[in-house]
Design a protein around this motif. Structure first.
Motif, PDB file in Angstrom:
ATOM      1  N   ALA A 199      43.494  52.077  34.203  1.00 45.05           N
ATOM      2  CA  ALA A 199      44.453  53.033  33.640  1.00 45.05           C
ATOM      3  C   ALA A 199      44.744  54.113  34.663  1.00 45.05           C
ATOM      4  N   ASP A 200      45.958  54.606  34.598  1.00 47.70           N
ATOM      5  CA  ASP A 200      46.400  55.667  35.502  1.00 47.70           C
ATOM      6  C   ASP A 200      47.618  56.312  34.857  1.00 47.70           C
ATOM      7  N   ASP A 201      47.585  57.614  34.673  1.00 48.49           N
ATOM      8  CA  ASP A 201      48.696  58.306  34.002  1.00 48.49           C
ATOM      9  C   ASP A 201      50.009  58.135  34.748  1.00 48.49           C
ATOM     10  N   ALA A 202      49.954  57.833  36.045  1.00 53.09           N
ATOM     11  CA  ALA A 202      51.182  57.682  36.823  1.00 53.09           C
ATOM     12  C   ALA A 202      51.758  56.278  36.740  1.00 53.09           C
ATOM     13  N   VAL A 203      51.041  55.360  36.087  1.00 55.89           N
ATOM     14  CA  VAL A 203      51.480  53.969  35.975  1.00 55.89           C
ATOM     15  C   VAL A 203      51.925  53.713  34.539  1.00 55.89           C
ATOM     16  N   PRO A 204      53.100  53.153  34.342  1.00 51.52           N
ATOM     17  CA  PRO A 204      53.624  52.999  32.973  1.00 51.52           C
ATOM     18  C   PRO A 204      52.955  51.905  32.146  1.00 51.52           C
ATOM     19  N   VAL A 205      52.032  51.170  32.706  1.00 48.89           N
ATOM     20  CA  VAL A 205      51.292  50.173  31.927  1.00 48.89           C
ATOM     21  C   VAL A 205      49.796  50.387  32.151  1.00 48.89           C
ATOM     22  N   ARG A 206      49.032  49.968  31.160  1.00 46.26           N
ATOM     23  CA  ARG A 206      47.599  49.830  31.337  1.00 46.26           C
ATOM     24  C   ARG A 206      47.306  48.351  31.569  1.00 46.26           C
ATOM     25  N   ALA A 207      46.338  48.080  32.407  1.00 49.94           N
ATOM     26  CA  ALA A 207      46.089  46.698  32.796  1.00 49.94           C
ATOM     27  C   ALA A 207      44.649  46.306  32.499  1.00 49.94           C
ATOM     28  N   THR A 208      44.487  45.054  32.101  1.00 52.85           N
ATOM     29  CA  THR A 208      43.164  44.441  31.996  1.00 52.85           C
ATOM     30  C   THR A 208      43.186  43.147  32.788  1.00 52.85           C
ATOM     31  N   VAL A 209      42.248  43.011  33.701  1.00 52.06           N
ATOM     32  CA  VAL A 209      42.090  41.774  34.462  1.00 52.06           C
ATOM     33  C   VAL A 209      40.928  41.009  33.849  1.00 52.06           C
ATOM     34  N   GLN A 210      41.216  39.832  33.322  1.00 51.65           N
ATOM     35  CA  GLN A 210      40.193  38.985  32.713  1.00 51.65           C
ATOM     36  C   GLN A 210      39.907  37.804  33.633  1.00 51.65           C
ATOM     37  N   VAL A 211      38.628  37.584  33.895  1.00 54.18           N
ATOM     38  CA  VAL A 211      38.214  36.543  34.840  1.00 54.18           C
ATOM     39  C   VAL A 211      37.081  35.735  34.223  1.00 54.18           C
ATOM     40  N   PHE A 212      37.142  34.412  34.380  1.00 57.27           N
ATOM     41  CA  PHE A 212      36.017  33.589  33.932  1.00 57.27           C
ATOM     42  C   PHE A 212      36.065  32.214  34.591  1.00 57.27           C
ATOM     43  N   ASN A 213      34.938  31.542  34.532  1.00 60.00           N
ATOM     44  CA  ASN A 213      34.833  30.120  34.823  1.00 60.00           C
ATOM     45  C   ASN A 213      34.121  29.488  33.637  1.00 60.00           C
ATOM     46  N   PRO A 214      34.498  28.300  33.199  1.00 63.82           N
ATOM     47  CA  PRO A 214      33.906  27.721  31.988  1.00 63.82           C
ATOM     48  C   PRO A 214      32.390  27.564  32.067  1.00 63.82           C
ATOM     49  N   LEU A 215      31.718  27.923  31.001  1.00 67.01           N
ATOM     50  CA  LEU A 215      30.281  27.715  30.855  1.00 67.01           C
ATOM     51  C   LEU A 215      30.046  27.272  29.426  1.00 67.01           C
ATOM     52  N   ILE A 216      29.766  25.973  29.257  1.00 61.67           N
ATOM     53  CA  ILE A 216      29.683  25.355  27.940  1.00 61.67           C
ATOM     54  C   ILE A 216      28.374  24.571  27.862  1.00 61.67           C
ATOM     55  N   PRO A 217      27.423  24.999  27.062  1.00 62.49           N
ATOM     56  CA  PRO A 217      26.133  24.303  26.991  1.00 62.49           C
ATOM     57  C   PRO A 217      26.302  22.821  26.671  1.00 62.49           C
ATOM     58  N   GLY A 218      25.504  22.015  27.337  1.00 63.68           N
ATOM     59  CA  GLY A 218      25.538  20.582  27.087  1.00 63.68           C
ATOM     60  C   GLY A 218      26.672  19.840  27.761  1.00 63.68           C
ATOM     61  N   ASP A 219      27.540  20.553  28.460  1.00 63.79           N
ATOM     62  CA  ASP A 219      28.704  19.936  29.100  1.00 63.79           C
ATOM     63  C   ASP A 219      28.715  20.325  30.573  1.00 63.79           C
ATOM     64  N   ALA A 220      27.889  19.639  31.359  1.00 68.53           N
ATOM     65  CA  ALA A 220      27.773  19.973  32.773  1.00 68.53           C
ATOM     66  C   ALA A 220      29.071  19.727  33.518  1.00 68.53           C
ATOM     67  N   ALA A 221      29.836  18.715  33.127  1.00 70.01           N
ATOM     68  CA  ALA A 221      31.069  18.386  33.846  1.00 70.01           C
ATOM     69  C   ALA A 221      32.083  19.522  33.733  1.00 70.01           C
ATOM     70  N   ARG A 222      32.335  19.985  32.515  1.00 72.19           N
ATOM     71  CA  ARG A 222      33.339  21.041  32.342  1.00 72.19           C
ATOM     72  C   ARG A 222      32.792  22.412  32.733  1.00 72.19           C
ATOM     73  N   SER A 223      31.480  22.511  32.936  1.00 75.87           N
ATOM     74  CA  SER A 223      30.894  23.760  33.440  1.00 75.87           C
ATOM     75  C   SER A 223      30.754  23.733  34.957  1.00 75.87           C
ATOM     76  N   SER A 224      31.309  22.705  35.593  1.00 79.64           N
ATOM     77  CA  SER A 224      31.190  22.540  37.043  1.00 79.64           C
ATOM     78  C   SER A 224      32.558  22.430  37.701  1.00 79.64           C
ATOM     79  N   LEU A 225      33.501  23.207  37.233  1.00 77.96           N
ATOM     80  CA  LEU A 225      34.842  23.191  37.802  1.00 77.96           C
ATOM     81  C   LEU A 225      34.956  24.267  38.885  1.00 77.96           C
ATOM     82  N   PRO A 226      35.453  23.914  40.066  1.00 79.40           N
ATOM     83  CA  PRO A 226      35.579  24.890  41.156  1.00 79.40           C
ATOM     84  C   PRO A 226      36.848  25.739  41.000  1.00 79.40           C
TER      85      PRO A 226
END
Length: 862
Positions: free
Chosen positions: A133-160
């Protein structure tokens, strides 16, 4: 069928769970690894920069690749409210003051670009959100970042991949015209260690090829820039491809290179171009590290929000065997993830297509842990340390086997070989990805790690090859721990046929202890021989640490022998167990804790070859590096694993609890200003921690085992686990709270608990806190699931390896209602019990698939 325990596909940004938030000074040390299991990672800092680009099959701490204009990878936003001048900012918060000084001013890339004034980092690993956030910027921003982590599913939890979503919120009543830009330098061939750009120009461009090049591509679900190299040798570990893509359908402009200007004017040109109208005009350049850039223009309505999704993907197939230095002979062992994709663009396309489900299931997992009714420090320790599974500490070779260093130094792996005694302490892999844990057991109990007489090297070579007859050392705690871990993989899978394939060699691994000159040559259930162990020394004579692993192995072997029909051997294991535990309690317990009775061999001829390092440099009559009268932090380490296996107390439970109290009384320090430590410092100043050992009764050897003055979190978690298992919950929580207070983002990285290197495996023992505090135990052998009873309403996360979900306990005056929900995998159940209350036996086996729940009532026996 819709799974009611996992949210709908189209998740609003606010639906991500948050376990912990950081701001101000507590952002400085944060670096959250983003990447799959065994794929390498890039880390997101607390203020939004991207650091530690460890994609190319080796650690690369503090490596930030530089492209045209001196730029590294970054995201930026341009926003203009109607009738007002546009504002452009990096999607980053204020640069920490620790980044301000260098040989030419601030060393951080893009340090001089405009950025947001306020920043908060919110995490529930593997989910990271940065609010800007910044009062001089007309938008507030959220950067969301992730890589899949799903128990029991090593293949889909191993994506580069790294999924990046930028959410823009317009708090005003006027529309905002905005654009989000992403830049990624093409640094293929430069891994932060083995190659510098000038070196690989000459060495890896034998045909005079022009080097790295980018190309714009459009696919069915993505469009973006593919980054490739025509010059780096295709057999080099740093050869591969990358991709920067977006799922946006309209408003997309791009550059495959920046302007070929001198000084840093390529960055000036980019900033001016993007700031002008939020679009990117093409540029031509001849450079070996061209920058790839995308920009996506969007309109954000009054009081509304809009988001843009990006994907960074990579594909570097040529992982080498472990080793480094002048004598290392590199051999390509490959990466398992590369078997599924020809290049990074294919990774990005698959990831984009599957993203809704990947995000939904990952969020459900993170929420299950982050919002369950366990203390915050427990949830944090358990969840945040899973980042080690994604770091360069761990990898899968092309044949699918799972391997791990002990940790990572800045530029190379630390201590190779699936080190048996270190991996004894981790409890995450088997309970989240059991197929990976099983490959480790298959490697250990094979000719690659074990001689025919049962001698198991505590480090396995790569590439895999038959173990030599000489030159490799067996670790007493490591080898015995492997038997406990084999029991675990058998219990979790319920696969006795699989156990039968490994049992002959497992039996020999135990019988090895009984060979002449060995650990228990007189077969009395007590280890007296030369016992190499996780303190990187040999203990001589009976000691509690090795005793706990040995007694646990005897109990595990007894159960496994009985399962395969070897009742005589099971009886022998039981007899040795009973004799050994009786002797240890009678001779090593000093009414406070368990001591080490040092018995020098007198002559190295009495020690079996392969049990110790460099005997010619040591004194057989008075060996150094002994524990002796010390109060050792993990003197009962094997008991933790035995409890998880349901094998009962290995020693007198009263004595065990007294020993735990002694560790807290003698080893816990408040403030280290006056503490002498001649080794590594993982705790300083006014912090609180458990020492590795203390000598409250004096009699300290002149040169005790090397680490006795240190503090290491993996050993602290071991104590916390045992405390919790013995019902000493308040003390267990103190230990965990002390650890996480040290990894607070200001002093240390919350996602990197170090020991001998970053992302150290032993700290993955923290995952066991969930089971220890909830009383969770599952056996696929019997279909039996157990939890602790509770006097109040609780909801807990659970994971059995092949299934995961939540359990809700609602107690009334005479009974407890139990609602067992399966969020992923499949659970086969014959019995459900609450410790101390009662159980429910089912007439027929119940199968609960993902999305199913079972509600029953359990009351005490009539």
């Amino acid at each position: 069928m819709v799974n009611p325990f996992i949210p709908p596909v189209n998740l609003p940004p606010s639906s991500w769970p948050v376990l912990k938030s950081y701001s101000n000074d507590h952002l400085a040390r944060i670096a959250l690894p983003v990447g799959g299991v065994g794929t390498g990672t890039v880390s997101l800092t607390g203020w939004g920069a991207w650091r530690h680009w460890e994609l190319m099959n080796r650690p690369a701490k503090n490596f930030t690749p530089t492209g045209q204009g001196g730029a590294s990878g970054f995201f930026a936003v341009r926003a203009a409210r109607r009738g007002e001048a546009p504002v452009t900012r990096l999607l980053e918060g204020p640069l920490p003051v620790t980044e301000w000084e260098g040989e030419e001013g601030a060393a951080a890339r893009q340090a001089g670009l405009p950025r947001f004034r306020r920043c908060t980092f919110r995490a529930a690993y593997p989910l990271a959100q940065i609010d800007l956030a910044d009062d001089a910027v007309p938008v507030r921003a959220t950067v969301q970042v992730f890589n899949p982590l799903i128990p029991g599913d090593a293949a889909r939890s191993s994506l580069p991949v790294a999924f990046v979503r930028v959410v823009l919120r317009n708090p005003s009543r006027a529309p905002v015209s905005a654009a989000v830009a992403a830049t990624l330098p093409n640094f293929i061939g430069v891994d932060g260690f083995s190659l510098k750009l000038d070196e690989f120009r000459g060495k890896y461009f034998p045909t005079g090829a022009s080097g790295n090049r980018n190309a714009f591509r459009q696919g069915g679900v993505i469009q973006g820039v593919e980054l490739a190299s025509t010059g780096v040798a295709r057999t080099h570990p740093a050869w591969g491809t990358m991709a920067l893509a977006t799922t946006a359908k309209r408003g997309v402009t791009h550059r495959t290179a920046w302007a070929d200007f001198g000084w840093s004017d390529a960055l000036l040109d980019f900033w001016d171009d993007f700031s002008g109208d939020g679009k990117l005009e093409p540029r031509e350049a001849r450079t070996d590290t061209p920058n790839a850039s995308l920009a996506v223009a969007i309109d954000v309505p009054p009081m509304g929000e809009r988001s843009v999704d990006f994907i960074m993907a990579w594909h570097f197939p040529n992982r080498e065997n472990w080793g480094h230095g002048p004598g290392h002979v590199p051999v390509i062992v490959g990466n398992h993830y590369a078997n599924d994709f020809p290049d990074a663009w294919a990774v990005a396309e698959r990831a984009a297509r599957d993203r809704p489900a990947l995000e939904r299931e990952t969020v459900a997992f993170a929420r299950g842990v982050a919002e369950c009714d366990l203390p915050a420090e427990v949830r944090e320790a358990a969840l945040f340390n899973l980042s080690t599974l994604r770091s360069q500490t761990c990898f899968r070779t092309a044949d699918g086997r799972f391997f791990g260093w002990e940790g990572c130094f800045d530029r190379q792996g630390s201590c190779h070989g699936n080190c048996t005694h270190v991996w004894n302490y981790e409890h995450a892999t088997a309970n989240l990805f059991p197929e990976l844990a099983r490959t480790m057991r298959e490697t250990e109990f094979s000719g690659y790690s074990m001689q025919d007489n049962g001698h198991m090297s505590f480090r396995v070579p790569l590439p895999l090859r038959p173990i030599p007859e000489q030159g490799l050392i067996a670790a007493a705690d490591g080898q015995m721990g492997c038997l406990l871990k084999l029991h675990r993989e058998w219990r979790v899978s319920g696969d006795t046929a699989w156990l039968r394939t490994l049992w002959p060699r497992a039996r020999r691994a135990l019988e090895f202890a009984w060979l002449p000159g060995g650990w228990d040559a007189d077969q009395d259930g007590v280890m007296e021989g030369a016992q190499h162990n996780t303190m990187d020394v040999e203990y001589f004579g009976p000691n509690p640490q090795m005793a706990s692993w040995y007694l646990g192995a005897l109990r595990a072997a007894e159960e496994m022998a009985r399962a395969v029909g070897e009742t005589d051997f099971a009886a022998k294991c039981r007899e040795l167990f009973e004799r050994g535990r009786t002797w240890v309690d009678a001779h090593l317990f000093n009414d406070d804790y368990y001591e080490h009775e040092v018995r020098p061999p007198g002559s190295w001829d009495r020690v079996r070859p392969g049990l110790m390092y460099t005997p010619e440099l040591k004194n057989a009559a008075a060996p150094d590096y002994q524990l002796a009268a010390g109060c050792l932090i993990d003197q009962l380490a094997g008991q933790v694993n035995a409890h998880f296996e349901g094998l009962g107390h290995l020693l007198d439970p009263v004595h065990e609890r007294e020993a735990l109290r002694a560790v807290l009384a003698h080893n816990r320090r408040h403030g280290f200003e006056a503490h002498f430590n001649h080794m590594r410092s993982f705790v300083l100043g006014d912090e609180t921690a458990l020492l590795m050992a203390s000598y409250p009764r004096g009699r300290r050897p002149a040169r005790p085992f090397p680490y006795y003055t240190e503090v290491m979190t993996g050993f602290e978690y071991c104590v916390a686990l045992h405390l919790a298992q013995e019902g000493m919950v308040r003390d267990a929580l103190k230990v965990v709270r002390d650890i996480r207070a040290r990894y607070d983002g200001r002093k240390r990285n919350p996602f990197d608990e170090a020991e001998c290197g970053h992302h150290y495996v032993r700290a993955l023992g923290s995952w066991g806190l969930i089971a220890a505090l909830t009383g969770f135990h599952f056996s696929a052998l019997t279909g039996s699931l157990t939890f602790a009873s509770s006097p109040r309403h609780v909801r807990w996360f659970w994971s059995s390896g092949t299934a995961w979900g939540s359990v809700e306990l609602t107690p009334t005056r005479r009974r407890t209602k139990v609602t067992l929900s399966v969020s992923g995998g499949q659970l086969k159940l014959r019995r459900l019990a609450l410790t101390g209350l009662g159980e429910k036996e089912f007439k027929a086996e119940k199968t609960l698939a993902a999305g199913r729940a079972l509600t029953i009532e359990i009351a005490p026996p009539a």
